[in-house]
Write a protein that holds these residues in place. Structure first.
Motif, PDB file in Angstrom:
ATOM      1  N   CYS A  79       0.809  -1.221   0.000  1.00 12.56           N
ATOM      2  CA  CYS A  79       0.000   0.000   0.000  1.00 12.56           C
ATOM      3  C   CYS A  79       0.840   1.269   0.000  1.00 12.56           C
ATOM      4  N   GLY A  80       2.081   1.172   0.507  1.00 22.72           N
ATOM      5  CA  GLY A  80       2.920   2.368   0.600  1.00 22.72           C
ATOM      6  C   GLY A  80       2.568   3.269   1.766  1.00 22.72           C
ATOM      7  N   ARG A  81       1.594   2.854   2.563  1.00 23.93           N
ATOM      8  CA  ARG A  81       1.089   3.734   3.624  1.00 23.93           C
ATOM      9  C   ARG A  81       1.259   3.147   5.015  1.00 23.93           C
ATOM     10  N   CYS A  82       1.425   1.827   5.134  1.00 28.35           N
ATOM     11  CA  CYS A  82       1.459   1.206   6.465  1.00 28.35           C
ATOM     12  C   CYS A  82       2.881   1.247   7.036  1.00 28.35           C
ATOM     13  N   CYS A 120       5.377  -0.998   5.006  1.00 29.26           N
ATOM     14  CA  CYS A 120       5.762  -0.396   3.720  1.00 29.26           C
ATOM     15  C   CYS A 120       6.729   0.766   3.944  1.00 29.26           C
ATOM     16  N   CYS A 154       3.133  -6.083   3.750  1.00 31.55           N
ATOM     17  CA  CYS A 154       2.222  -4.935   3.868  1.00 31.55           C
ATOM     18  C   CYS A 154       1.023  -5.325   4.725  1.00 31.55           C
ATOM     19  N   LEU A 155       0.573  -4.387   5.546  1.00 31.82           N
ATOM     20  CA  LEU A 155      -0.507  -4.680   6.493  1.00 31.82           C
ATOM     21  C   LEU A 155      -1.902  -4.366   5.957  1.00 31.82           C
TER      22      LEU A 155
END
Ligand SMILES: NC(=O)c1ccc[n+]([C@@H]2O[C@H](COP(=O)([O-])OP(=O)(O)OC[C@H]3O[C@@H](n4cnc5c(N)ncnc54)[C@H](O)[C@@H]3O)[C@@H](O)[C@H]2O)c1
Ligand SMILES: [Zn+2]
Ligand SMILES: [Zn+2]
Length: 406
Positions: free
Chosen positions: A107-110, A113, A121-122
């Protein structure tokens, strides 16, 4: 756009090319889609017309019936494609870009990441950390052995190639950036390979060969590759590796003949849980812990073992009840006594793919040649799966839209 064609798992030993839906910017229900992922909106996604998509040993675990993969699952996590549509939230990736897609969906956000741990990734897989396209227990993201495929969080996930013509010219090399080249390289990095290292790579499949080339790029003095398959060992010798046939004698004895001592600085498991027992000829029985144990045996004290080879938590075809839930008989005492370190898990592809792309574009990393990359039409996927399963020294690359034939 209306239709799509894709390779689907139809039961143990059976894959078929089926008609299926063109991707939408929403995750629809289907085989293997986690209920919590159904209806997920994907404005951050792009749709790719697939340029190249490879068959992997990881797919074979499912196709052999050695996982709980559901019937109808569209396969394919090794994806290179041309962007044909971008969702409204995509800012930097453009229609017409040729891109490599890391097999890990992230996601690039957790937290993970943000720490570069894109293999866990979560936020993309309600079942567990980590996800991938077209794979059992990975959330239900549709596979890319297809004419078209959707890639979520596109600005974060994709690697854009700098030049279209150059990319298409080197596409058989660049297609290995979606998985096996970074994965093999990660195996070598986490095994601590550096200038002057001696390295043993278990497995001469595409991942083992990629690990061997990765070890050479990192400066290894000697790379020894082991397998029971003579064609695959010949493939390893074709680019300067030493080889051992693990069916014919013990690994320490064979390493001693090559290196003068029966051990190595670094070892890489590119086999996984379907390992065959060693020292018992070519028809050796399955012994899921054998590679892990033999690597602990041959790695010098203080060394490291990279484990890209896959180990599962559920294996309906396992040799015993413990192995059916992923519990293996590992001599951890050996590892402890020698202070060995281990790295397992999905390769976080994004950590390596840009650098390896540069090495390919500047002729420093002949990965397609090392793994004997061979393009076949999408309709020939069942043949590709069967030949790969029979041990062909070939990395099959599917060509769903004729880019490779052109
Ligand atoms: N960690 C990751 O991110 C990641 C990514 C891709 C693939 N993988 C895994 O890597 C593994 C290798 O992938 P591949 O595509 O090369 O698969 P593959 O099945 O083509 O290759 C495995 C090779 O191991 C050999 N082998 C069996 N027992 C052996 C032993 N005791 N010693 C030495 N060799 C032995 C087999 O003959 C075969 O050639 C698979 O388990 C795959 O799922 C992991
Ligand atoms: Zn793969
Ligand atoms: Zn994440």
């Amino acid at each position: 756009m209306s239709g799509n064609r894709a390779v689907a798992y139809q039961g143990p030993g059976v894959v078929e090319v089926i008609d299926t839906d063109y991707p939408a910017f929403e995750l629809k229900d289907g085989p293997g889609v986690n209920p919590a992922n159904v209806g997920r909106k994907l404005p951050h996604a792009v749709i790719l017309r697939t340029v190249a998509t490879n068959i992997c040993g990881s797919d074979q675990h499912m196709v052999r019936g050695r996982t709980t993969a559901p019937q109808g699952l569209v396969l394919g996590h090794e994806i290179t494609g041309e962007v044909v549509e971008a969702g409204p939230d995509v800012e930097f990736v453009k229609v017409g870009d040729i891109v490599s897609v890391p097999f890990n969906i992230s996601c690039g956000r957790c937290r993970n990441c943000k720490e570069g741990k894109t293999g866990i990734c979560l936020n993309v897989n309600p079942d567990r950390p980590g996800s991938a396209y077209g794979y059992v227990d990975m959330g239900g993201w549709v596979g890319g052995q297809a004419e078209y495929v959707l890639v979520p969080y596109a600005d974060w996930n994709v690697l854009q190639f700098p030049d279209r013509e150059q990319a298409l010219e080197k596409i058989l090399d660049l297609t290995m950036l979606s998985d096996i080249f970074p994965t093999g390289f990660h195996g070598a990095v986490t095994a601590g390979v550096g200038v002057g290292s001696t390295v043993y790579v278990a497995g001469a499949g595409p991942v083992g060969l990629a690990a061997a080339l990765g070890a050479q790029l990192l400066g290894a003095a000697v790379v020894v590759v082991g397998d029971l398959n003579e064609d695959r060992l010949a493939q390893a010798r074709s680019f300067g590796c030493e080889t051992v046939n693990v069916g014919a004698g013990t690994i320490p004895d064979q390493l001693e003949q090559i290196l003068g001592i029966p051990e190595v600085d670094s070892a890489i498991d590119a086999v996984g849980f379907e390992a065959r027992s060693e020292g018992h000829g070519a028809d050796a029985k399955e012994a899921p812990a054998t590679v892990l144990n033999s690597l602990m045996g041959v790695t010098a004290a203080g060394g490291a073992i990279g484990i890209p080879g896959l180990y599962v938590t559920g294996d309906p075809g396992a040799v015993d009840d413990a192995a059916k839930v992923g519990a293996l008989s590992i001599s951890l005492g050996t590892g402890w006594a020698k202070s060995l370190s281990f790295t397992t898990g999905q390769c976080p592809v994004m950590r390596y793919n840009r650098q390896l792309m540069m090495a390919i574009l500047h002729d420093r990393a002949p990965i397609a040649k090392a793994v004997n990359a061979t393009a076949i039409p999408l309709t020939d996927a069942p043949r590709g799966y069967a030949e790969f399963d029979a041990g062909a020294a070939t990395k099959y690359v599917l060509d769903p839209n004729g880019y490779l034939a052109a």
